[in-house]
Each structure stands twice: as C-alpha cells, then as structure tokens.
Design a protein around this motif. Structure first.
Motif, PDB file in Angstrom:
ATOM      1  N   LEU A 129     -53.075  29.405  22.746  1.00  0.00           N
ATOM      2  CA  LEU A 129     -52.860  30.001  24.249  1.00  0.00           C
ATOM      3  C   LEU A 129     -51.342  30.044  24.350  1.00  0.00           C
ATOM      4  N   LEU A 130     -50.703  31.330  24.688  1.00  0.00           N
ATOM      5  CA  LEU A 130     -49.202  31.651  24.615  1.00  0.00           C
ATOM      6  C   LEU A 130     -48.707  31.272  26.112  1.00  0.00           C
ATOM      7  N   ASP A 131     -48.149  29.967  26.196  1.00  0.00           N
ATOM      8  CA  ASP A 131     -47.947  29.302  27.543  1.00  0.00           C
ATOM      9  C   ASP A 131     -46.452  28.661  27.116  1.00  0.00           C
ATOM     10  N   PRO A 132     -45.746  28.926  28.423  1.00  0.00           N
ATOM     11  CA  PRO A 132     -44.300  28.264  28.159  1.00  0.00           C
ATOM     12  C   PRO A 132     -44.117  26.797  28.334  1.00  0.00           C
ATOM     13  N   ALA A 133     -45.242  26.183  28.653  1.00  0.00           N
ATOM     14  CA  ALA A 133     -45.177  24.470  28.955  1.00  0.00           C
ATOM     15  C   ALA A 133     -44.337  23.829  27.948  1.00  0.00           C
ATOM     16  N   TRP A 149     -42.194  27.420  19.461  1.00  0.00           N
ATOM     17  CA  TRP A 149     -42.854  28.607  19.109  1.00  0.00           C
ATOM     18  C   TRP A 149     -41.683  29.350  18.179  1.00  0.00           C
ATOM     19  N   GLU A 150     -40.430  28.944  18.462  1.00  0.00           N
ATOM     20  CA  GLU A 150     -39.606  29.807  17.853  1.00  0.00           C
ATOM     21  C   GLU A 150     -39.406  29.621  16.314  1.00  0.00           C
ATOM     22  N   LYS A 151     -40.253  28.478  15.938  1.00  0.00           N
ATOM     23  CA  LYS A 151     -40.025  27.938  14.685  1.00  0.00           C
ATOM     24  C   LYS A 151     -41.680  28.152  13.943  1.00  0.00           C
ATOM     25  N   ALA A 152     -42.530  28.767  14.931  1.00  0.00           N
ATOM     26  CA  ALA A 152     -43.877  28.852  14.157  1.00  0.00           C
ATOM     27  C   ALA A 152     -43.933  29.982  13.233  1.00  0.00           C
ATOM     28  N   SER A 153     -44.687  29.888  12.525  1.00  0.00           N
ATOM     29  CA  SER A 153     -44.955  31.036  11.330  1.00  0.00           C
ATOM     30  C   SER A 153     -45.210  32.419  12.488  1.00  0.00           C
ATOM     31  N   PRO A 154     -44.600  33.248  12.046  1.00  0.00           N
ATOM     32  CA  PRO A 154     -44.484  35.011  12.495  1.00  0.00           C
ATOM     33  C   PRO A 154     -45.858  35.346  12.105  1.00  0.00           C
ATOM     34  N   PRO A 170     -42.265  35.930  22.582  1.00  0.00           N
ATOM     35  CA  PRO A 170     -41.599  35.376  23.704  1.00  0.00           C
ATOM     36  C   PRO A 170     -41.906  35.907  24.854  1.00  0.00           C
ATOM     37  N   LEU A 171     -42.158  37.365  24.958  1.00  0.00           N
ATOM     38  CA  LEU A 171     -42.409  37.893  26.267  1.00  0.00           C
ATOM     39  C   LEU A 171     -43.970  37.414  26.667  1.00  0.00           C
ATOM     40  N   ALA A 172     -44.928  37.289  25.747  1.00  0.00           N
ATOM     41  CA  ALA A 172     -46.255  36.757  26.105  1.00  0.00           C
ATOM     42  C   ALA A 172     -46.281  35.550  26.525  1.00  0.00           C
ATOM     43  N   LEU A 173     -45.290  34.682  26.147  1.00  0.00           N
ATOM     44  CA  LEU A 173     -45.211  33.224  26.385  1.00  0.00           C
ATOM     45  C   LEU A 173     -44.911  33.194  27.874  1.00  0.00           C
ATOM     46  N   THR A 174     -43.991  33.868  28.347  1.00  0.00           N
ATOM     47  CA  THR A 174     -43.571  34.025  29.740  1.00  0.00           C
ATOM     48  C   THR A 174     -44.692  34.805  30.537  1.00  0.00           C
ATOM     49  N   ALA A 175     -45.260  35.645  30.233  1.00  0.00           N
ATOM     50  CA  ALA A 175     -46.441  36.207  31.129  1.00  0.00           C
ATOM     51  C   ALA A 175     -47.688  35.481  30.984  1.00  0.00           C
ATOM     52  N   ARG A 176     -48.007  34.562  30.086  1.00  0.00           N
ATOM     53  CA  ARG A 176     -49.297  33.663  30.171  1.00  0.00           C
ATOM     54  C   ARG A 176     -50.307  34.478  30.427  1.00  0.00           C
TER      55      ARG A 176
END
Length: 210
Positions: A129-133, A149-154, A170-176
């Motif tokens: 789940l792409l969540d900014p927590a 997430w910045e260091k996770a595999s692309p 990054p945008l998906a993390l913010t949008a949840r």
C-alpha cells in the motif's frame, strides 16, 4: 487426448493448486470478519484509521459459486495471477497487500489458522500500500529491505485503485489511492476451476493451460 497440465507439476505445486480453492474461500471469510471489525470500530487507533481508509478502496465482493483461479508458475514457483480469476479478492493488488501487511499477521493467523496463512502468503504475490506513514527509526518496509520508499527498488508498477492513470510513486504516496506491485512474474499460465463434492468439500474440478 489433451495432456493434463497439473500432472506435469512438481508435487508441492500440485498440492498448492489443489488446495488453493479451499484456502481462498477461507481468506474471503476472514476478510469479511476484518471488514466487520473495522466497520464497527473494533480496531482502534492508528491501525483502525489506516484500515478504514484502505478498506474503503477495496473492490466489491464477487460471487464465488463458480470459483476459478488463475496462476503463473515456473519450475520453482506457483503464484496467483494478479487480476485473474473469479474471486475479486484473489485478483486484487489491495487485498494482496493486506494479506502481507505485518500489522495484520496476528489477525490472519487467528482467522485462517497458521498453516493456511503460511500457504496463502506463499501463493499470493506481494504488494504494498503506497502510504506516506513514517517508517519508525531503525525499521524497514517489510519485504523490501529498506526503511524508505526513496531507496526501494524502482522495478514495479503503481496500480491506482480508483481507475485513474497511475502516478509516479512519490505522488501515489501522497494520494493514498494506489498499490505498488513488483515487476511482474512471467510464467506459464494455468486456470483452475473448483466446486463442491457431495460432502460440500471444496475440490479441484479441472485445470487448463490457456
């Protein structure tokens, strides 16, 4: 006479396919319990708020009277195919992520029983789940081996749960509203159909290679 696709599989993979129908139905039943607990506010605090948000994006339950599942397999791996089969839960990246969510391990173990939970985790592809927590200091994102997430595999895909065009991570993390799935596993396809015998046990009816 057509060859039987399942007869050519290793014994462990045959058993995984044969029992997958029963285990997916157990998963569906457990998932209904989770939904009821969240709806009734029986899971409190941050986890309750987290689940309340993500469960609101879950696909609608589908009828499972005619249950069939789609698999990707290789000589050393058997996985449910993301997006395949008649059970919305088994095909959903959101549900895959919930099954692998560390915060729900105790719940799944209790509702599914340990051996079924372990078998389903092996069968169901990972998703996140792409969540900014914020990840606590010193902790890692389970299954990714990193704390950010910045260091996770692309290597993977962002799948939007609202049908929008996928954003970058990054945008998906913010949008949840999106799930990240690793690079797709390409293997041999199998479709398995299940039914109930005269004792109402869930049994494998047929396997086809599409």
């Amino acid at each position: 006479m057509k060859p039987d696709p399942i007869a050519e599989l290793p014994r462990s993979q045959r058993k995984a396919v044969e029992s997958a129908g029963y285990r997916v139905l157990r998963w569906i039943a457990a998932r209904k319990v989770l939904q009821a607990r969240v709806t009734k506010g029986r899971i409190a605090g941050e986890l309750g708020d987290f689940l309340n948000h993500w469960l609101s994006l879950a696909p609608a339950p589908a009828a499972t009277d005619d249950l069939w599942l789609s698999f990707d397999h290789s000589p050393d791996s058997m996985k449910l195919e993301l997006g395949g089969g008649s059970a919305a839960l088994a095909a959903s990246p959101l549900e895959h992520a919930l099954l692998h969510l560390p915060a729900l391990r105790a719940f799944w173990r209790q509702e599914l029983r340990q051996r079924h939970f372990t078998a389903l985790q092996a069968l169901v592809p990972r998703a996140w789940l792409l969540d900014p927590a914020t990840v606590p200091p010193g902790a890692i994102i389970a299954g990714l081996g990193t704390g950010s997430w910045e260091k996770a595999s692309p290597l993977g895909d962002v799948q939007n749960l609202k049908g929008h065009l996928p954003a970058d991570r990054p945008l998906a993390l913010t949008a949840r509203d999106s799930v990240w799935v690793p690079q797709k596993f390409f293997g041999v396809k199998l479709n398995a159909r299940y039914g109930r015998n005269d004792k109402q046990q869930v049994v494998l009816r047929s396997v086809e290679a599409p």
